[in-house]
Design a protein around this motif. Structure first.
Motif, PDB file in Angstrom:
ATOM      1  N   ASP A  23       0.833  -1.197   0.000  1.00  0.00           N
ATOM      2  CA  ASP A  23       0.000   0.000   0.000  1.00  0.00           C
ATOM      3  C   ASP A  23       0.873   1.254   0.000  1.00  0.00           C
ATOM      4  OD1 ASP A  23      -2.672   1.108   0.074  1.00  0.00           O
ATOM      5  OD2 ASP A  23      -2.244   1.746   2.126  1.00  0.00           O
ATOM      6  N   ALA A  24       1.949   1.226   0.785  1.00  0.00           N
ATOM      7  CA  ALA A  24       2.850   2.385   0.846  1.00  0.00           C
ATOM      8  C   ALA A  24       3.489   2.647  -0.520  1.00  0.00           C
ATOM      9  CB  ALA A  24       3.930   2.151   1.900  1.00  0.00           C
ATOM     10  N   GLY A  25       3.873   1.563  -1.209  1.00  0.00           N
ATOM     11  CA  GLY A  25       4.477   1.719  -2.526  1.00  0.00           C
ATOM     12  C   GLY A  25       3.497   2.292  -3.537  1.00  0.00           C
ATOM     13  N   LEU A  26       2.254   1.828  -3.488  1.00  0.00           N
ATOM     14  CA  LEU A  26       1.233   2.336  -4.414  1.00  0.00           C
ATOM     15  C   LEU A  26       0.903   3.802  -4.106  1.00  0.00           C
ATOM     16  CD1 LEU A  26      -1.020  -0.820  -4.510  1.00  0.00           C
ATOM     17  CD2 LEU A  26      -0.049   0.287  -6.540  1.00  0.00           C
ATOM     18  N   LEU A  27       0.818   4.148  -2.824  1.00  0.00           N
ATOM     19  CA  LEU A  27       0.551   5.547  -2.457  1.00  0.00           C
ATOM     20  C   LEU A  27       1.663   6.464  -2.941  1.00  0.00           C
ATOM     21  CD1 LEU A  27      -0.819   5.090   1.183  1.00  0.00           C
ATOM     22  CD2 LEU A  27      -2.086   6.047  -0.756  1.00  0.00           C
ATOM     23  N   ALA A  28       2.909   6.013  -2.785  1.00  0.00           N
ATOM     24  CA  ALA A  28       4.043   6.817  -3.256  1.00  0.00           C
ATOM     25  C   ALA A  28       4.006   6.960  -4.773  1.00  0.00           C
ATOM     26  CB  ALA A  28       5.358   6.168  -2.809  1.00  0.00           C
ATOM     27  N   SER A  29       3.667   5.868  -5.484  1.00  0.00           N
ATOM     28  CA  SER A  29       3.568   5.939  -6.940  1.00  0.00           C
ATOM     29  C   SER A  29       2.447   6.875  -7.368  1.00  0.00           C
ATOM     30  CB  SER A  29       3.318   4.546  -7.528  1.00  0.00           C
ATOM     31  OG  SER A  29       4.486   3.773  -7.476  1.00  0.00           O
ATOM     32  N   GLU A  30       1.343   6.854  -6.630  1.00  0.00           N
ATOM     33  CA  GLU A  30       0.217   7.739  -6.955  1.00  0.00           C
ATOM     34  C   GLU A  30       0.630   9.204  -6.830  1.00  0.00           C
ATOM     35  OE1 GLU A  30      -4.421   7.392  -6.081  1.00  0.00           O
ATOM     36  OE2 GLU A  30      -3.271   7.891  -4.276  1.00  0.00           O
ATOM     37  N   LYS A  31       1.359   9.525  -5.765  1.00  0.00           N
ATOM     38  CA  LYS A  31       1.824  10.905  -5.595  1.00  0.00           C
ATOM     39  C   LYS A  31       2.787  11.307  -6.702  1.00  0.00           C
ATOM     40  CE  LYS A  31       1.209  11.379  -0.592  1.00  0.00           C
ATOM     41  NZ  LYS A  31       1.873  11.607   0.716  1.00  0.00           N
ATOM     42  N   GLY A  32       3.714  10.394  -7.025  1.00  0.00           N
ATOM     43  CA  GLY A  32       4.660  10.692  -8.097  1.00  0.00           C
ATOM     44  C   GLY A  32       3.971  10.846  -9.435  1.00  0.00           C
ATOM     45  N   TYR A  33       3.023   9.961  -9.705  1.00  0.00           N
ATOM     46  CA  TYR A  33       2.266  10.041 -10.961  1.00  0.00           C
ATOM     47  C   TYR A  33       1.510  11.363 -11.058  1.00  0.00           C
ATOM     48  CZ  TYR A  33      -1.863   9.357 -13.881  1.00  0.00           C
ATOM     49  OH  TYR A  33      -2.870   9.527 -14.788  1.00  0.00           O
ATOM     50  N   ASN A  34       0.818  11.750  -9.971  1.00  0.00           N
ATOM     51  CA  ASN A  34       0.063  13.008  -9.985  1.00  0.00           C
ATOM     52  C   ASN A  34       0.979  14.211 -10.159  1.00  0.00           C
ATOM     53  OD1 ASN A  34      -2.473  11.835  -9.718  1.00  0.00           O
ATOM     54  ND2 ASN A  34      -2.405  11.839  -7.481  1.00  0.00           N
ATOM     55  N   ARG A  35       2.157  14.154  -9.536  1.00  0.00           N
ATOM     56  CA  ARG A  35       3.112  15.257  -9.667  1.00  0.00           C
ATOM     57  C   ARG A  35       3.585  15.397 -11.109  1.00  0.00           C
ATOM     58  NH1 ARG A  35       6.521  13.528  -6.159  1.00  0.00           N
ATOM     59  NH2 ARG A  35       8.383  13.127  -7.390  1.00  0.00           N
ATOM     60  N   LEU A  36       3.831  14.262 -11.739  1.00  0.00           N
ATOM     61  CA  LEU A  36       4.277  14.284 -13.136  1.00  0.00           C
ATOM     62  C   LEU A  36       3.174  14.799 -14.055  1.00  0.00           C
ATOM     63  CD1 LEU A  36       6.829  13.599 -14.674  1.00  0.00           C
ATOM     64  CD2 LEU A  36       6.093  11.219 -14.776  1.00  0.00           C
ATOM     65  N   MET A  37       1.937  14.369 -13.800  1.00  0.00           N
ATOM     66  CA  MET A  37       0.816  14.843 -14.613  1.00  0.00           C
ATOM     67  C   MET A  37       0.587  16.339 -14.420  1.00  0.00           C
ATOM     68  SD  MET A  37      -0.100  12.290 -16.386  1.00  0.00           S
ATOM     69  CE  MET A  37       1.562  11.618 -16.272  1.00  0.00           C
ATOM     70  N   GLU A  38       0.778  16.793 -13.187  1.00  0.00           N
ATOM     71  CA  GLU A  38       0.625  18.222 -12.901  1.00  0.00           C
ATOM     72  C   GLU A  38       1.660  19.035 -13.689  1.00  0.00           C
ATOM     73  OE1 GLU A  38       1.362  21.378  -9.229  1.00  0.00           O
ATOM     74  OE2 GLU A  38       1.397  19.216  -8.841  1.00  0.00           O
ATOM     75  N   SER A  39       2.890  18.553 -13.696  1.00  0.00           N
ATOM     76  CA  SER A  39       3.940  19.249 -14.458  1.00  0.00           C
ATOM     77  C   SER A  39       3.614  19.260 -15.943  1.00  0.00           C
ATOM     78  CB  SER A  39       5.292  18.577 -14.225  1.00  0.00           C
ATOM     79  OG  SER A  39       5.667  18.644 -12.870  1.00  0.00           O
ATOM     80  N   LEU A  40       3.172  18.114 -16.447  1.00  0.00           N
ATOM     81  CA  LEU A  40       2.836  18.032 -17.866  1.00  0.00           C
ATOM     82  C   LEU A  40       1.704  18.992 -18.217  1.00  0.00           C
ATOM     83  CD1 LEU A  40       3.386  16.562 -20.540  1.00  0.00           C
ATOM     84  CD2 LEU A  40       1.703  14.842 -19.855  1.00  0.00           C
ATOM     85  N   GLY A  41       0.776  19.169 -17.282  1.00  0.00           N
ATOM     86  CA  GLY A  41      -0.346  20.075 -17.515  1.00  0.00           C
ATOM     87  C   GLY A  41       0.054  21.530 -17.616  1.00  0.00           C
ATOM     88  N   LEU A  42       1.221  21.875 -17.088  1.00  0.00           N
ATOM     89  CA  LEU A  42       1.676  23.271 -17.106  1.00  0.00           C
ATOM     90  C   LEU A  42       2.403  23.648 -18.397  1.00  0.00           C
ATOM     91  CD1 LEU A  42       3.186  23.425 -13.494  1.00  0.00           C
ATOM     92  CD2 LEU A  42       1.006  24.414 -14.227  1.00  0.00           C
ATOM     93  N   ILE A  43       2.807  22.653 -19.186  1.00  0.00           N
ATOM     94  CA  ILE A  43       3.769  22.912 -20.247  1.00  0.00           C
ATOM     95  C   ILE A  43       3.216  23.817 -21.348  1.00  0.00           C
ATOM     96  CG2 ILE A  43       3.272  20.888 -21.708  1.00  0.00           C
ATOM     97  CD1 ILE A  43       6.370  20.558 -21.932  1.00  0.00           C
ATOM     98  N   SER A  44       1.913  23.700 -21.625  1.00  0.00           N
ATOM     99  CA  SER A  44       1.361  24.507 -22.726  1.00  0.00           C
ATOM    100  C   SER A  44       1.293  25.988 -22.383  1.00  0.00           C
ATOM    101  CB  SER A  44      -0.038  23.995 -23.098  1.00  0.00           C
ATOM    102  OG  SER A  44      -0.909  24.105 -21.997  1.00  0.00           O
ATOM    103  N   ASN A  45       1.446  26.318 -21.096  1.00  0.00           N
ATOM    104  CA  ASN A  45       1.396  27.723 -20.677  1.00  0.00           C
ATOM    105  C   ASN A  45       2.778  28.319 -20.416  1.00  0.00           C
ATOM    106  OD1 ASN A  45      -1.463  27.779 -20.686  1.00  0.00           O
ATOM    107  ND2 ASN A  45      -1.499  26.734 -18.706  1.00  0.00           N
ATOM    108  N   LEU A  46       3.837  27.551 -20.738  1.00  0.00           N
ATOM    109  CA  LEU A  46       5.188  28.072 -20.510  1.00  0.00           C
ATOM    110  C   LEU A  46       5.505  29.203 -21.485  1.00  0.00           C
ATOM    111  CD1 LEU A  46       7.370  24.859 -19.914  1.00  0.00           C
ATOM    112  CD2 LEU A  46       6.313  26.364 -18.215  1.00  0.00           C
ATOM    113  N   LYS A  47       6.241  30.178 -21.000  1.00  0.00           N
ATOM    114  CA  LYS A  47       6.683  31.288 -21.849  1.00  0.00           C
ATOM    115  C   LYS A  47       8.031  30.948 -22.469  1.00  0.00           C
ATOM    116  CE  LYS A  47       4.229  34.828 -19.206  1.00  0.00           C
ATOM    117  NZ  LYS A  47       4.377  36.056 -18.372  1.00  0.00           N
ATOM    118  N   ALA A  48       8.095  31.049 -23.787  1.00  0.00           N
ATOM    119  CA  ALA A  48       9.343  30.725 -24.500  1.00  0.00           C
ATOM    120  C   ALA A  48      10.337  31.870 -24.368  1.00  0.00           C
ATOM    121  CB  ALA A  48       9.040  30.444 -25.962  1.00  0.00           C
ATOM    122  N   SER A  49      11.618  31.510 -24.490  1.00  0.00           N
ATOM    123  CA  SER A  49      12.702  32.489 -24.424  1.00  0.00           C
ATOM    124  C   SER A  49      13.504  32.434 -25.722  1.00  0.00           C
ATOM    125  CB  SER A  49      13.600  32.169 -23.225  1.00  0.00           C
ATOM    126  OG  SER A  49      14.697  33.050 -23.163  1.00  0.00           O
TER     127      SER A  49
END
Length: 494
Positions: free
Chosen positions: A335-361
């Motif tokens: 259960d601990a391993g799955l909970l940790a994977s869930e947090k990591g997965y959500n964090r990665l999805m959150e980052s991916l969700g931000l990419i279309s709003n990044l400002k280019a340089s």
């Protein structure tokens, strides 16, 4: 795109015990056979882990541009209890206990198998042959082995002569077992008296009067041996020698060992260039077994209807959890391993969700091409998904750094980063895009949370701090965390 021309893929070959550069028999084409389930019960989560490993391998080979013929069989006859040559057929036993036809058992559990794999976003194999659909091929294979002097018939059953085979080849080369040791450690069991030697295995078994599943043969009514089925189906669809044969570690001996012997005895050549074996799945540090109660099936894991885990886990989280371990490593389901994977997965999805709003340089401070090279190096190192995922987290960190302004990326690099993350997460690792994982953070989810953030801001402006705190706390209860910063309020999914 033929990416394989620019990538050096290495595969750990169980036959040699070494990582070897992958060179298919026919350039640009891969033939891969994986031993499928015996459909007498609901699919075991350990089997799912094995099939998921080869689903990722199949996906990556296709991503590299190979045309892959992936054959994964259904065993619907001939698999006796305890993987032995005596005892009752597993499917026939289930049919007798439930007082239904054996093919009803096969249909029920084949449908269940397909439903579970579909829920977990598996790609279907190119061909999914059944053992009962290839009886003629199996009989012809037995004839060839007899004609070549490596099998004998006794009382309507045909057995492979392991000792005769060992005079010209090496039985045990895959599992690294020596025949003399096998002889020394083998007890003569009741019911095996027809065999010349206990190490010999059945190619064709005589059907006793009570045996339901039976077919006519030159040796009388009977049914094929379990090992024979895979030799017949793999060589029919992939040729006498093909590229990759996969399966669980528990099949290495005797099942795969017998496949090699059968192929060499019938056709005079070794069947497979690269043998691959996925390791076992444990739960809470113990072997999964119904007898001890230390078990959970896929339905229970996904629905939360069990007493082993604290909650239900989504198919994406289960896939992500399994990919965080090498297919050759024992994986401990906790259960601990799955909970940790869930947090990591959500964090990665959150980052991916931000990419279309990044400002280019105008210039990049991050070397995206070097990062992408590391992603391919991980997968080219015997499909090392844990290292790949570590690199994907690094890509997520880049997105957050650019958003915060501590790093910069050109528009071209932002596009490459987004495309690469999507490719490896969804095409290769096989995660399924859903509302939360769409580029843009899931427009519907983000839009709904933005409405709540605005309501909270209005409440604070009106000094209604009780309502402000209530919105924040109730969002937190469902895993949406609000973060107040100098640039306003943002949210993350925990």
């Amino acid at each position: 795109m033929q990416l394989y021309k620019d990538q050096e893929l290495k595969i750990y070959n169980s036959l040699t015990g070494e990582k070897e550069v992958f060179k298919p028999i026919n350039e640009g084409h891969v033939g891969m056979y994986v031993c499928g389930p015996t459909v007498y019960s609901n699919v075991h989560l350990g089997n799912v882990r094995t099939f998921m490993s080869f689903d990722v391998i199949f996906r990556y080979l296709r991503h590299l541009g190979y045309k892959v013929r992936y054959v994964r069989n259904i065993t619907d006859a001939g698999h006796l209890e305890n993987d032995a040559d005596v005892g009752e057929d597993k499917i026939t036993k289930k049919a007798r206990l439930e007082q239904i036809e054996p093919m009803e058992v096969v249909q029920r559990y084949t449908v269940d198998f397909h439903n579970v794999l579909s829920t977990l976003n598996f790609l279907p194999p190119s061909i999914e042959p059944t053992a009962t659909g290839h009886i003629i091929e199996q009989i012809e294979l037995v004839k060839a082995i007899i004609d070549n002097g490596f099998a004998y018939e006794v009382n309507g059953s045909v057995y492979f002569d392991v000792h005769k085979f060992n005079e010209t080849s090496q039985y045990g080369k895959l599992s690294k077992r020596v025949l003399e040791d096998l002889i020394h450690n083998t007890r003569t069991l009741d019911g095996q008296s027809d065999k010349k030697n206990p190490q010999d295995f059945a190619l064709w078994k005589k059907a006793e009067p009570q045996h339901i599943m039976r077919w006519p043969s030159p040796w009388g009514d009977g049914f094929p041996g379990w090992h024979l089925e895979c030799t017949a189906m793999s060589t029919k669809y992939l040729g006498e020698t093909f590229d990759i044969h996969g399966g669980g570690m528990d099949l290495k001996f005797p099942h795969h060992e017998c496949e090699i012997a059968q192929n060499e005895a019938a056709l005079g050549k070794s069947p497979v260039n690269y043998w691959m074996h996925a390791n076992m799945l444990e739960m809470n540090g113990q072997r999964m077994a119904k007898s001890t109660g230390n078990t959970i099936n896929p339905h229970e894991l996904l629905s939360g209807d069990n007493d082993k885990m604290s909650k239900a886990y989504s198919p994406n989280v289960v896939r992500f959890f399994m990919a965080q371990s090498s297919y050759r490593s024992v994986l401990d389901l906790t259960d601990a391993g799955l909970l940790a994977s869930e947090k990591g997965y959500n964090r990665l999805m959150e980052s991916l969700g931000l990419i279309s709003n990044l400002k280019a340089s105008n210039a990049s401070s991050i070397h995206i091409n070097e990062w992408l090279k590391k992603c391919y190096e991980a997968m080219n190192d015997d499909f090392n998904t844990p290292i790949l995922i570590a690199n994907l987290f690094e890509g997520g960190k880049y997105i957050n750094q650019v958003k915060e302004g501590s790093e910069t990326l050109t528009a071209e690099d932002i596009t490459l980063l987004e495309k690469s993350l999507n490719t490896f997460l969804f095409d290769v690792l096989g995660l399924r895009k859903d509302e939360k994982t769409q580029a843009g953070g899931g427009d519907k989810l983000a839009g709904a949370v933005d409405v709540l953030i605005k309501l909270r801001q209005e409440a604070r402006a009106n000094k209604d701090f009780a309502l402000s705190d209530q919105i924040r706390d109730e969002l937190a209860e469902v895993g949406i965390i609000l973060k107040d910063g100098k640039d306003g309020t943002t949210f993350s999914i925990n």
